[in-house]
Design an enzyme around this catalytic site. Structure first.
Site, PDB file in Angstrom:
ATOM      1  N   TYR A  12       0.821  -1.215   0.000  1.00 62.19           N
ATOM      2  CA  TYR A  12       0.000   0.000   0.000  1.00 62.19           C
ATOM      3  C   TYR A  12       0.853   1.263   0.000  1.00 62.19           C
ATOM      4  O   TYR A  12       0.416   2.305  -0.470  1.00 62.19           O
ATOM      5  CB  TYR A  12      -0.922   0.003   1.223  1.00 62.19           C
ATOM      6  CG  TYR A  12      -2.088  -0.940   1.066  1.00 62.19           C
ATOM      7  CD1 TYR A  12      -3.265  -0.521   0.442  1.00 62.19           C
ATOM      8  CD2 TYR A  12      -2.012  -2.255   1.497  1.00 62.19           C
ATOM      9  CE1 TYR A  12      -4.327  -1.385   0.269  1.00 62.19           C
ATOM     10  CE2 TYR A  12      -3.071  -3.129   1.332  1.00 62.19           C
ATOM     11  CZ  TYR A  12      -4.232  -2.687   0.718  1.00 62.19           C
ATOM     12  OH  TYR A  12      -5.286  -3.549   0.540  1.00 62.19           O
ATOM     13  N   ASP A  34       9.398  -7.179  -5.024  1.00 67.23           N
ATOM     14  CA  ASP A  34       8.723  -7.802  -3.886  1.00 67.23           C
ATOM     15  C   ASP A  34       9.083  -9.278  -3.872  1.00 67.23           C
ATOM     16  O   ASP A  34       9.283  -9.894  -4.926  1.00 67.23           O
ATOM     17  CB  ASP A  34       7.202  -7.625  -4.026  1.00 67.23           C
ATOM     18  CG  ASP A  34       6.486  -7.698  -2.680  1.00 67.23           C
ATOM     19  OD1 ASP A  34       5.951  -6.674  -2.229  1.00 67.23           O
ATOM     20  OD2 ASP A  34       6.476  -8.801  -2.081  1.00 67.23           O
ATOM     21  N   PRO A  93       4.785  -5.224  10.900  1.00 66.60           N
ATOM     22  CA  PRO A  93       3.704  -5.425  11.877  1.00 66.60           C
ATOM     23  C   PRO A  93       4.244  -5.560  13.303  1.00 66.60           C
ATOM     24  O   PRO A  93       5.462  -5.670  13.496  1.00 66.60           O
ATOM     25  CB  PRO A  93       3.079  -6.751  11.422  1.00 66.60           C
ATOM     26  CG  PRO A  93       4.179  -7.469  10.728  1.00 66.60           C
ATOM     27  CD  PRO A  93       5.050  -6.421  10.107  1.00 66.60           C
ATOM     28  N   ALA A 171      -2.474   8.775   3.472  1.00 67.27           N
ATOM     29  CA  ALA A 171      -3.588   8.032   4.080  1.00 67.27           C
ATOM     30  C   ALA A 171      -4.262   7.249   2.962  1.00 67.27           C
ATOM     31  O   ALA A 171      -4.441   7.766   1.852  1.00 67.27           O
ATOM     32  CB  ALA A 171      -4.573   9.001   4.725  1.00 67.27           C
ATOM     33  N   LYS A 223       7.125  10.781  12.581  1.00 69.70           N
ATOM     34  CA  LYS A 223       6.115   9.905  11.989  1.00 69.70           C
ATOM     35  C   LYS A 223       5.238   9.279  13.086  1.00 69.70           C
ATOM     36  O   LYS A 223       4.001   9.266  12.999  1.00 69.70           O
ATOM     37  CB  LYS A 223       6.817   8.822  11.157  1.00 69.70           C
ATOM     38  CG  LYS A 223       5.949   7.704  10.678  1.00 69.70           C
ATOM     39  CD  LYS A 223       5.005   8.124   9.585  1.00 69.70           C
ATOM     40  CE  LYS A 223       3.980   7.052   9.346  1.00 69.70           C
ATOM     41  NZ  LYS A 223       3.318   7.068   8.109  1.00 69.70           N
ATOM     42  N   ALA A 226       3.037  12.100  14.658  1.00 69.80           N
ATOM     43  CA  ALA A 226       1.917  12.554  13.821  1.00 69.80           C
ATOM     44  C   ALA A 226       0.773  11.540  13.896  1.00 69.80           C
ATOM     45  O   ALA A 226      -0.390  11.906  14.104  1.00 69.80           O
ATOM     46  CB  ALA A 226       2.380  12.737  12.371  1.00 69.80           C
ATOM     47  N   PHE A 275     -10.566   3.664  15.393  1.00 71.81           N
ATOM     48  CA  PHE A 275      -9.661   3.716  14.229  1.00 71.81           C
ATOM     49  C   PHE A 275      -9.127   2.332  13.902  1.00 71.81           C
ATOM     50  O   PHE A 275      -8.946   1.488  14.765  1.00 71.81           O
ATOM     51  CB  PHE A 275      -8.504   4.703  14.468  1.00 71.81           C
ATOM     52  CG  PHE A 275      -7.679   4.454  15.695  1.00 71.81           C
ATOM     53  CD1 PHE A 275      -6.720   3.444  15.737  1.00 71.81           C
ATOM     54  CD2 PHE A 275      -7.837   5.256  16.824  1.00 71.81           C
ATOM     55  CE1 PHE A 275      -5.946   3.232  16.874  1.00 71.81           C
ATOM     56  CE2 PHE A 275      -7.071   5.054  17.972  1.00 71.81           C
ATOM     57  CZ  PHE A 275      -6.130   4.032  17.992  1.00 71.81           C
ATOM     58  N   CYS A 279      -1.409   1.538  10.631  1.00 73.14           N
ATOM     59  CA  CYS A 279      -0.428   2.432  11.273  1.00 73.14           C
ATOM     60  C   CYS A 279      -0.737   2.874  12.699  1.00 73.14           C
ATOM     61  O   CYS A 279       0.149   2.832  13.556  1.00 73.14           O
ATOM     62  CB  CYS A 279      -0.247   3.677  10.412  1.00 73.14           C
ATOM     63  SG  CYS A 279       0.768   3.360   8.985  1.00 73.14           S
TER      64      CYS A 279
HETATM   65  C1  UDX Z   1      -2.932   7.096   8.658  1.00 68.11           C
HETATM   66  C2  UDX Z   1      -2.428   8.555   8.619  1.00 68.11           C
HETATM   67  O1  UDX Z   1      -3.535   9.433   8.368  1.00 68.11           O
HETATM   68  C3  UDX Z   1      -1.359   8.718   7.553  1.00 68.11           C
HETATM   69  O2  UDX Z   1      -0.831  10.035   7.577  1.00 68.11           O
HETATM   70  C4  UDX Z   1      -0.245   7.708   7.804  1.00 68.11           C
HETATM   71  O3  UDX Z   1       0.759   7.804   6.806  1.00 68.11           O
HETATM   72  C5  UDX Z   1      -0.790   6.299   7.848  1.00 68.11           C
HETATM   73  O4  UDX Z   1      -1.832   6.211   8.847  1.00 68.11           O
HETATM   74  P1  UDX Z   1      -4.635   5.655   7.222  1.00 68.11           P
HETATM   75  O5  UDX Z   1      -4.495   4.648   8.320  1.00 68.11           O
HETATM   76  O6  UDX Z   1      -4.489   5.208   5.815  1.00 68.11           O
HETATM   77  O7  UDX Z   1      -3.566   6.827   7.420  1.00 68.11           O
HETATM   78  O8  UDX Z   1      -6.090   6.339   7.324  1.00 68.11           O
HETATM   79  P2  UDX Z   1      -6.735   7.544   8.151  1.00 68.11           P
HETATM   80  O9  UDX Z   1      -7.524   8.370   7.216  1.00 68.11           O
HETATM   81  O10 UDX Z   1      -5.759   8.248   8.982  1.00 68.11           O
HETATM   82  O11 UDX Z   1      -7.786   6.782   9.080  1.00 68.11           O
HETATM   83  C6  UDX Z   1      -7.381   5.906  10.106  1.00 68.11           C
HETATM   84  C7  UDX Z   1      -8.596   5.407  10.859  1.00 68.11           C
HETATM   85  O12 UDX Z   1      -9.215   6.443  11.613  1.00 68.11           O
HETATM   86  C8  UDX Z   1      -9.696   4.832   9.969  1.00 68.11           C
HETATM   87  O13 UDX Z   1     -10.198   3.651  10.564  1.00 68.11           O
HETATM   88  C9  UDX Z   1     -10.742   5.920   9.944  1.00 68.11           C
HETATM   89  O14 UDX Z   1     -12.035   5.445   9.704  1.00 68.11           O
HETATM   90  C10 UDX Z   1     -10.603   6.484  11.349  1.00 68.11           C
HETATM   91  N1  UDX Z   1     -11.077   7.870  11.457  1.00 68.11           N
HETATM   92  C11 UDX Z   1     -10.450   8.867  10.777  1.00 68.11           C
HETATM   93  C12 UDX Z   1     -12.149   8.158  12.296  1.00 68.11           C
HETATM   94  O15 UDX Z   1     -12.732   7.261  12.940  1.00 68.11           O
HETATM   95  N2  UDX Z   1     -12.555   9.463  12.410  1.00 68.11           N
HETATM   96  C13 UDX Z   1     -11.953  10.478  11.744  1.00 68.11           C
HETATM   97  O16 UDX Z   1     -12.379  11.640  11.920  1.00 68.11           O
HETATM   98  C14 UDX Z   1     -10.859  10.176  10.892  1.00 68.11           C
HETATM   99  P1  ADP Z   2       2.561  -1.320   3.641  1.00 69.41           P
HETATM  100  O1  ADP Z   2       1.161  -0.922   4.007  1.00 69.41           O
HETATM  101  O2  ADP Z   2       3.575  -0.856   4.662  1.00 69.41           O
HETATM  102  O3  ADP Z   2       2.936  -0.961   2.242  1.00 69.41           O
HETATM  103  P2  ADP Z   2       2.162  -4.092   2.775  1.00 69.41           P
HETATM  104  O4  ADP Z   2       2.024  -5.334   3.605  1.00 69.41           O
HETATM  105  O5  ADP Z   2       1.000  -3.628   1.962  1.00 69.41           O
HETATM  106  O6  ADP Z   2       2.635  -2.941   3.794  1.00 69.41           O
HETATM  107  O7  ADP Z   2       3.405  -4.244   1.776  1.00 69.41           O
HETATM  108  C1  ADP Z   2       4.685  -4.635   2.157  1.00 69.41           C
HETATM  109  C2  ADP Z   2       5.264  -5.523   1.050  1.00 69.41           C
HETATM  110  O8  ADP Z   2       6.635  -5.788   1.336  1.00 69.41           O
HETATM  111  C3  ADP Z   2       4.590  -6.907   0.909  1.00 69.41           C
HETATM  112  O9  ADP Z   2       4.089  -7.047  -0.406  1.00 69.41           O
HETATM  113  C4  ADP Z   2       5.724  -7.916   1.198  1.00 69.41           C
HETATM  114  O10 ADP Z   2       5.652  -9.081   0.388  1.00 69.41           O
HETATM  115  C5  ADP Z   2       6.959  -7.087   0.847  1.00 69.41           C
HETATM  116  N1  ADP Z   2       8.196  -7.557   1.482  1.00 69.41           N
HETATM  117  C6  ADP Z   2       8.408  -7.903   2.763  1.00 69.41           C
HETATM  118  N2  ADP Z   2       9.694  -8.248   2.980  1.00 69.41           N
HETATM  119  C7  ADP Z   2      10.341  -8.112   1.795  1.00 69.41           C
HETATM  120  C8  ADP Z   2      11.700  -8.301   1.360  1.00 69.41           C
HETATM  121  N3  ADP Z   2      12.646  -8.669   2.220  1.00 69.41           N
HETATM  122  N4  ADP Z   2      11.996  -8.076   0.059  1.00 69.41           N
HETATM  123  C9  ADP Z   2      11.031  -7.667  -0.795  1.00 69.41           C
HETATM  124  N5  ADP Z   2       9.738  -7.458  -0.448  1.00 69.41           N
HETATM  125  C10 ADP Z   2       9.384  -7.679   0.827  1.00 69.41           C
END
Ligand code: UDX
Ligand code: ADP
Length: 468
Positions: A12, A34, A93, A171, A223, A226, A275, A279
């Site tokens: 992602y 990957d 994770p 996000a 990070k 935030a 939430f 992250c």
């Molecule tokens: C978050 C940060 O926003 C982003 O900057 C960072 O890089 C990764 O983590 P993300 O997890 O993709 O991004 O989504 P975000 O929009 O932040 O929402 C997180 C959770 O909070 C979701 O479950 C969302 O539904 C919830 N949320 C968000 C609420 O319940 N209320 C709100 O007002 C905003």
């Molecule tokens: P994020 O949300 O942080 O991007 P994801 O789980 O969506 O996390 O993606 C992480 C990707 O990294 C996965 O597709 C996984 O297969 C890949 N990955 C993990 N370890 C390695 C590695 N040592 N070399 C290459 N790819 C890897």
């Protein structure tokens, strides 16, 4: 000058980030690698509806750059060898066992990436941390890379590294926009030249005043900070939503009037089921781990409360549902609307739908799942380890039609704020649900009157007007 990039991890973060860099830097060649060949195959799929990540605006961009200056490949070592800059975007994770289990990030994928870079890189390589990582991970990466450094310029084995932290603030659901027009780009490091090279890359599309440089540790900690602040806002508003429900106040009115204070601001004040996403919880757990490690127990306790409220919000919503359905949900048909952790993504990591569904299934209710972007297979994979396999096949089904799925349902629970759930025809639904029927709107997106006028009971998060 950065001319060739390798991004390790096509998830992602890695996927969308590299697509946007490729779009804005047509002269830079980018290889996204990957270890998972299926993921690479999916990114290369001609059918763009089968990309592994759903993000608004992604398809339009990938069409322009894929196989021009952006390549998805399993050729990890060659891509590392040829790269001037390598982004580490692998998953991190929370550890499930061992020291720091349940709190510290599992760095095995980061470490594996660093070892592979140390082995395969040639010449000078800038290594950039992109994944969310605990503070001082750059030190681990540096130490691994240094074991293979060779400064002898005349030697064909010459290789040196500099490590930068360049955290991702995208996000999901708005990733492309966040990447195209970031609030800020943060680059942490101690090598001036490398910082400037990365800065030059971003200057292709980001204004200079938005590019902030700091030391490595500040960047890593920013990070976490935030995300912790954002999560804290959600737990704060969710805690107030519970007070609204018992006092007769309305969370939307409270949030609006509170957010109009320019010091507070209106964003991130939507009460909900808690939430989710990969992250927030992980970053707060990392902050707690770090605090405890440095004997700052009070600091750790403070941040822990954000997670406690988040877990409690899900639990209390589940309890409200059971209570409203006469304390008994066994064999009752319940339609779950939304399984992704928020709208506009197919990501289900830490989705509030997971915990709430498991609790309902444990009481033998019959759940029908609907989500516009999450497939039944994905839902099964998430739930199957939590539920007894017999009960599982008996009590779970899927539908892509909200109306036919509502037939004889006792309750509908809205767990993700997908646009289409805001436009449900409640008249149509009322005729086919079993009476008394309930709607539980955990996102506050439904017009309460349009449900009530169809003789359906409604509970809405933070809506104290509905108090009996
Ligand atoms: C978050 C940060 O926003 C982003 O900057 C960072 O890089 C990764 O983590 P993300 O997890 O993709 O991004 O989504 P975000 O929009 O932040 O929402 C997180 C959770 O909070 C979701 O479950 C969302 O539904 C919830 N949320 C968000 C609420 O319940 N209320 C709100 O007002 C905003
Ligand atoms: P994020 O949300 O942080 O991007 P994801 O789980 O969506 O996390 O993606 C992480 C990707 O990294 C996965 O597709 C996984 O297969 C890949 N990955 C993990 N370890 C390695 C590695 N040592 N070399 C290459 N790819 C890897």
């Amino acid at each position: 000058m950065i001319r060739k990039i390798c991004c390790i991890g096509a998830g992602y973060v890695g996927g969308p980030t590299m697509i946007v860099i490729a779009e804005n830097c047509p002269d830079v060649i980018i290889n996204v690698v990957d270890t998972n060949p299926e993921k690479i195959e999916a990114w290369n799929n001609k059918d763009l509806s089968k990309l592994p990540v759903f993000e608004p605006g992604l398809v339009k961009l990938i069409k322009r750059v894929r196989n021009k200056n952006l390549f998805f490949t399993t050729e990890i070592d060659t891509s590392i060898k040829n790269a001037d800059a390598i982004f580490i975007s692998v998953n991190t994770p929370i550890k499930s066992s061992g020291v720091g289990a349940g709190q510290a990030s599992d760095l095995k994928w980061v470490e594996a990436s660093a070892r592979r870079i140390a082995e395969s890189a040639t010449g000078h390589t800038i290594v950039i941390e992109k994944s969310t990582l605990p503070v001082r991970t750059a030190k681990v990466i540096k130490e691994i890379l240094e074991t293979k450094q060779s400064f002898e310029k005349s030697d064909s084995k010459f290789k040196t590294f500099s490590v930068l932290s360049n955290p991702e603030f995208l996000a999901e659901g708005t990733a492309i926009n966040n990447l195209q027009k970031p609030d800020r780009v943060l680059i942490g490091g101690d090598n001036f030249d490398s910082i400037n090279e990365l800065k030059s890359l971003y200057l292709n599309w980001v204004e200079e005043e938005k590019i902030i440089c700091s030391n490595l540790w500040s960047s890593e900690l920013t990070k976490l900070t935030a995300n912790a602040f954002l999560a804290q806002r959600i737990s704060s508003i969710n805690s107030i939503s519970a007070i609204c429900e018992v006092t007769g106040a309305d969370i939307k009115e409270v949030a609006k009037a509170t957010g109009l204070d320019s010091r507070i601001g209106e964003k991130f004040l939507n009460a909900g089921p808690g939430f989710g996403g990969s992250c927030f919880k992980k970053d707060i757990l990392n902050l707690i781990y770090l605090s405890n490690y440095f004997n700052l127990k009070e600091v750790g306790d403070y941040w822990e409360q954000i997670i406690k409220i988040n877990d409690w919000q899900k639990k209390r919503i589940y309890e409200v549902i059971v209570e409203k359905l006469f304390g008994n949900i066994a064999d009752k048909k319940i339609l779950i609307l939304g399984f992704s952790f928020k709208a506009n993504t197919n990501d289900t990591r830490e989705s509030p739908s997971i915990g709430i569904s498991i609790d309902l299934l444990k009481e033998n209710s019959k759940l029908v799942f609907h989500d516009p972007k999450v497939s039944p297979t994905q839902i099964i994979n998430v739930l199957k380890n939590e539920i007894d396999s017999n009960q599982f096949s008996k009590n779970i089904s899927f539908s892509d039609d909200i109306y036919s799925a509502s037939h004889d349902a006792d309750a509908i629970i809205i767990l993700t704020e997908w646009e289409e759930y805001k436009m449900i025809d409640w008249k149509k639904i009322s005729n086919i649900m079993r009476k008394p029927s309930w709607v539980f709107d955990t996102r506050g997106i439904v017009n309460v009157e349009s449900v009530r006028s169809e003789k359906i009971n409604i509970w809405q998060v933070g809506n104290g007007f509905l108090r009996n």
